[in-house]
Design an enzyme around this catalytic site. Structure first.
Site, PDB file in Angstrom:
ATOM      1  N   ASP A  25      74.367  49.982 -25.749  1.00 47.24           N
ATOM      2  CA  ASP A  25      73.292  49.416 -24.928  1.00 47.24           C
ATOM      3  C   ASP A  25      73.850  48.495 -23.837  1.00 47.24           C
ATOM      4  O   ASP A  25      74.875  47.837 -24.039  1.00 47.24           O
ATOM      5  CB  ASP A  25      72.344  48.613 -25.849  1.00 47.24           C
ATOM      6  CG  ASP A  25      71.004  48.348 -25.178  1.00 47.24           C
ATOM      7  OD1 ASP A  25      70.708  48.962 -24.138  1.00 47.24           O
ATOM      8  OD2 ASP A  25      70.247  47.502 -25.700  1.00 47.24           O
ATOM      9  N   GLY A  28      72.277  49.639 -18.027  1.00 42.61           N
ATOM     10  CA  GLY A  28      71.375  49.316 -16.912  1.00 42.61           C
ATOM     11  C   GLY A  28      71.629  47.902 -16.405  1.00 42.61           C
ATOM     12  O   GLY A  28      71.721  47.665 -15.191  1.00 42.61           O
ATOM     13  N   ARG A  29      71.736  46.948 -17.351  1.00 42.29           N
ATOM     14  CA  ARG A  29      71.946  45.540 -16.941  1.00 42.29           C
ATOM     15  C   ARG A  29      73.311  45.357 -16.285  1.00 42.29           C
ATOM     16  O   ARG A  29      73.481  44.577 -15.357  1.00 42.29           O
ATOM     17  CB  ARG A  29      71.798  44.620 -18.158  1.00 42.29           C
ATOM     18  CG  ARG A  29      70.339  44.322 -18.468  1.00 42.29           C
ATOM     19  CD  ARG A  29      70.181  43.751 -19.828  1.00 42.29           C
ATOM     20  NE  ARG A  29      70.326  44.763 -20.858  1.00 42.29           N
ATOM     21  CZ  ARG A  29      70.616  44.513 -22.121  1.00 42.29           C
ATOM     22  NH1 ARG A  29      70.816  43.284 -22.515  1.00 42.29           N
ATOM     23  NH2 ARG A  29      70.717  45.495 -22.989  1.00 42.29           N
ATOM     24  N   ARG A  38      70.979  52.053 -11.839  1.00 42.10           N
ATOM     25  CA  ARG A  38      71.189  52.157 -13.281  1.00 42.10           C
ATOM     26  C   ARG A  38      72.149  53.295 -13.636  1.00 42.10           C
ATOM     27  O   ARG A  38      72.931  53.198 -14.576  1.00 42.10           O
ATOM     28  CB  ARG A  38      69.847  52.372 -13.987  1.00 42.10           C
ATOM     29  CG  ARG A  38      68.928  51.175 -13.941  1.00 42.10           C
ATOM     30  CD  ARG A  38      67.594  51.506 -14.610  1.00 42.10           C
ATOM     31  NE  ARG A  38      67.764  51.904 -15.989  1.00 42.10           N
ATOM     32  CZ  ARG A  38      67.940  51.037 -17.006  1.00 42.10           C
ATOM     33  NH1 ARG A  38      67.929  49.753 -16.777  1.00 42.10           N
ATOM     34  NH2 ARG A  38      68.109  51.486 -18.222  1.00 42.10           N
ATOM     35  N   HIS A  42      75.453  53.983 -16.346  1.00 37.34           N
ATOM     36  CA  HIS A  42      75.697  55.054 -17.320  1.00 37.34           C
ATOM     37  C   HIS A  42      77.066  55.702 -17.076  1.00 37.34           C
ATOM     38  O   HIS A  42      77.776  56.042 -18.021  1.00 37.34           O
ATOM     39  CB  HIS A  42      74.587  56.108 -17.257  1.00 37.34           C
ATOM     40  CG  HIS A  42      73.233  55.560 -17.658  1.00 37.34           C
ATOM     41  ND1 HIS A  42      73.053  54.783 -18.776  1.00 37.34           N
ATOM     42  CD2 HIS A  42      72.002  55.669 -17.073  1.00 37.34           C
ATOM     43  CE1 HIS A  42      71.766  54.438 -18.880  1.00 37.34           C
ATOM     44  NE2 HIS A  42      71.125  54.947 -17.847  1.00 37.34           N
ATOM     45  N   SER A  70      67.984  58.725 -27.150  1.00 35.90           N
ATOM     46  CA  SER A  70      67.035  58.703 -28.268  1.00 35.90           C
ATOM     47  C   SER A  70      65.817  59.560 -27.940  1.00 35.90           C
ATOM     48  O   SER A  70      65.561  59.875 -26.765  1.00 35.90           O
ATOM     49  CB  SER A  70      66.587  57.267 -28.554  1.00 35.90           C
ATOM     50  OG  SER A  70      65.630  56.860 -27.602  1.00 35.90           O
ATOM     51  N   LEU A 136      89.391  62.925 -35.915  1.00 38.94           N
ATOM     52  CA  LEU A 136      88.131  62.168 -35.808  1.00 38.94           C
ATOM     53  C   LEU A 136      86.927  63.111 -35.694  1.00 38.94           C
ATOM     54  O   LEU A 136      86.957  64.054 -34.914  1.00 38.94           O
ATOM     55  CB  LEU A 136      88.179  61.281 -34.547  1.00 38.94           C
ATOM     56  CG  LEU A 136      86.886  60.536 -34.199  1.00 38.94           C
ATOM     57  CD1 LEU A 136      86.640  59.394 -35.191  1.00 38.94           C
ATOM     58  CD2 LEU A 136      86.946  59.983 -32.770  1.00 38.94           C
ATOM     59  N   ARG A 193      76.086  47.309 -32.190  1.00 42.20           N
ATOM     60  CA  ARG A 193      75.158  47.420 -31.060  1.00 42.20           C
ATOM     61  C   ARG A 193      75.608  46.444 -29.987  1.00 42.20           C
ATOM     62  O   ARG A 193      75.703  45.237 -30.239  1.00 42.20           O
ATOM     63  CB  ARG A 193      73.714  47.114 -31.460  1.00 42.20           C
ATOM     64  CG  ARG A 193      72.782  47.286 -30.261  1.00 42.20           C
ATOM     65  CD  ARG A 193      71.328  47.080 -30.566  1.00 42.20           C
ATOM     66  NE  ARG A 193      70.554  47.407 -29.359  1.00 42.20           N
ATOM     67  CZ  ARG A 193      69.415  48.070 -29.336  1.00 42.20           C
ATOM     68  NH1 ARG A 193      68.870  48.470 -30.450  1.00 42.20           N
ATOM     69  NH2 ARG A 193      68.792  48.326 -28.189  1.00 42.20           N
ATOM     70  N   ILE A 200      67.636  48.036 -34.610  1.00 44.56           N
ATOM     71  CA  ILE A 200      68.227  49.336 -34.952  1.00 44.56           C
ATOM     72  C   ILE A 200      67.713  50.440 -34.026  1.00 44.56           C
ATOM     73  O   ILE A 200      68.379  51.461 -33.842  1.00 44.56           O
ATOM     74  CB  ILE A 200      67.875  49.715 -36.434  1.00 44.56           C
ATOM     75  CG1 ILE A 200      68.186  48.576 -37.418  1.00 44.56           C
ATOM     76  CG2 ILE A 200      68.514  51.017 -36.866  1.00 44.56           C
ATOM     77  CD1 ILE A 200      69.616  48.358 -37.740  1.00 44.56           C
ATOM     78  N   GLU A 212      77.113  47.537 -42.651  1.00 43.22           N
ATOM     79  CA  GLU A 212      77.295  46.195 -42.074  1.00 43.22           C
ATOM     80  C   GLU A 212      76.892  46.246 -40.599  1.00 43.22           C
ATOM     81  O   GLU A 212      77.317  47.142 -39.861  1.00 43.22           O
ATOM     82  CB  GLU A 212      78.769  45.772 -42.196  1.00 43.22           C
ATOM     83  CG  GLU A 212      79.270  45.665 -43.617  1.00 43.22           C
ATOM     84  CD  GLU A 212      78.606  44.541 -44.418  1.00 43.22           C
ATOM     85  OE1 GLU A 212      78.242  43.511 -43.814  1.00 43.22           O
ATOM     86  OE2 GLU A 212      78.439  44.713 -45.637  1.00 43.22           O
TER      87      GLU A 212
HETATM   88  C1  FPP Z   1      71.469  52.405 -23.092  1.00 43.10           C
HETATM   89  O1  FPP Z   1      71.646  51.438 -22.065  1.00 43.10           O
HETATM   90  C2  FPP Z   1      72.262  53.601 -22.790  1.00 43.10           C
HETATM   91  C3  FPP Z   1      71.799  54.883 -22.744  1.00 43.10           C
HETATM   92  C4  FPP Z   1      70.396  55.255 -22.994  1.00 43.10           C
HETATM   93  C5  FPP Z   1      72.692  55.997 -22.388  1.00 43.10           C
HETATM   94  C6  FPP Z   1      74.011  55.977 -23.112  1.00 43.10           C
HETATM   95  C7  FPP Z   1      74.864  57.060 -22.591  1.00 43.10           C
HETATM   96  C8  FPP Z   1      76.173  56.911 -22.277  1.00 43.10           C
HETATM   97  C9  FPP Z   1      76.936  55.655 -22.412  1.00 43.10           C
HETATM   98  C10 FPP Z   1      76.900  58.097 -21.818  1.00 43.10           C
HETATM   99  C11 FPP Z   1      77.739  58.637 -22.946  1.00 43.10           C
HETATM  100  C12 FPP Z   1      77.863  60.074 -22.824  1.00 43.10           C
HETATM  101  C13 FPP Z   1      78.205  60.921 -23.843  1.00 43.10           C
HETATM  102  C14 FPP Z   1      78.196  62.392 -23.599  1.00 43.10           C
HETATM  103  C15 FPP Z   1      78.571  60.427 -25.202  1.00 43.10           C
HETATM  104  P1  FPP Z   1      70.370  50.996 -21.203  1.00 43.10           P
HETATM  105  O2  FPP Z   1      70.211  51.958 -20.090  1.00 43.10           O
HETATM  106  O3  FPP Z   1      69.173  50.886 -22.104  1.00 43.10           O
HETATM  107  O4  FPP Z   1      70.815  49.593 -20.700  1.00 43.10           O
HETATM  108  P2  FPP Z   1      69.857  48.312 -20.428  1.00 43.10           P
HETATM  109  O5  FPP Z   1      69.337  47.890 -21.770  1.00 43.10           O
HETATM  110  O6  FPP Z   1      70.785  47.313 -19.842  1.00 43.10           O
HETATM  111  O7  FPP Z   1      68.784  48.752 -19.499  1.00 43.10           O
END
Ligand code: FPP
Length: 257
Positions: A25, A28-29, A38, A42, A70, A136, A193, A200, A212
């Site tokens: 997570d 975006g921030r 945003r 990513h 999700s 892995l 996280r 969660i 944990e």
């Molecule tokens: C949450 O941050 C992040 C996501 C919904 C996307 C996660 C995807 C990746 C890191 C790319 C990985 C790629 C693969 C194929 C494994 P957010 O956008 O909710 O951030 P914020 O809470 O700051 O807005």
């Protein structure tokens, strides 16, 4: 404190998580802080992902499960969803060969049938190219939700009951374990996280019963090797009790030495 490697002399194998799960997570921030869109966050998140996969290989972690998308993420602005889909395609395209070379077995959990044909093809190619690898196990959760996972397990169990292959009295936690995602793996030892939120978010809610939980304010694109090793060191200091008292666990550990 700078952590450059986990303390190998004092860290026994039992103190090393076998299975780590991550909610990545804060992309975006991270982008917003830099006045970037945003989607740039990513993209930076993919770089962090690569580094953490490499750390897991180095530290001989058996399984890593990442929450990439999700079942609730479809509610995001259409433009962000479509750029995430594009990013998944390009990331699989660019990373899978290198993962294969590193003996990584790539799997996916979630309802992949909702994705475009192009993405589904990439997912299937990644799975089949790496299916015999023994290093892995990298599980990527896409269009995944913990409640969906449990509902799917219920449907499978009920259909076995209807066929007379199971009885209602056969239903217990062990049986349900056999029907949820990741059933073939050790239950997650460590949940990480990033991004400061302490929840969660419907990730692996059945599987996390005794995991944990590690929360950090670091945003995912900034979560590098050092932050990961810090999480491993934190985990090594945890006493896992699984319902027992601390004294009982201490006694069992002394007996095993
Ligand atoms: C949450 O941050 C992040 C996501 C919904 C996307 C996660 C995807 C990746 C890191 C790319 C990985 C790629 C693969 C194929 C494994 P957010 O956008 O909710 O951030 P914020 O809470 O700051 O807005």
């Amino acid at each position: 404190m700078t952590v450059t490697s986990i303390n190998k002399t004092s860290q026994e194998d039992s103190e090393r998580p076998k299975h780590i799960v991550v909610v990545m997570d804060g992309n975006g921030r991270w982008a917003k802080k830099r006045l970037m869109p945003r989607t740039a966050g990513h993209h930076a998140g993919v770089k962090a992902t690569r580094q953490i996969v490499e750390e897991c290989i180095k530290e001989k972690i058996q399984a890593l499960t990442l929450f990439a998308f999700s079942s609730e993420n479809w509610k995001r602005p259409e433009q962000e969803v479509s750029s995430l889909m594009e990013l998944f395609i390009t990331t699989l395209q660019s990373e899978v060969k290198s993962l294969h070379k590193q003996n990584v077995r790539v799997r996916f959990i979630g309802e992949c049938s909702a994705f475009s044909e192009k993405l589904q093809i990439k997912i299937n190619e990644a799975k089949s190219l790496t299916e015999n690898n023994t290093g892995l196990q990298l599980n990527i959760a896409v269009n995944y939700g913990g409640r969906w996972d449990i509902a799917e397990a219920c449907k499978s169990i009920v259909s076995k009951i209807q066929l007379g292959e199971l009885q209602i009295d056969d239903i217990n936690a062990e049986l349900i374990n056999e029907y949820v995602c990741l059933k073939q793996l050790a239950e997650p030892d460590l949940f990480i996280r990033t991004g400061g939120e302490k929840r969660i978010s419907n990730f692996l809610i059945w599987q996390l019963a005794y995991t944990e939980l590690y929360f950090t304010d670091v945003l995912w694109p900034d979560f590098k090797s050092e932050e990961f090793l810090e999480a491993l060191n934190w985990y090594a200091g945890r006493q896992r009790r699984f319902g027992q008292t601390g004294e009982q666990v201490d006694t069992t550990q002394t007996q095993q030495v």
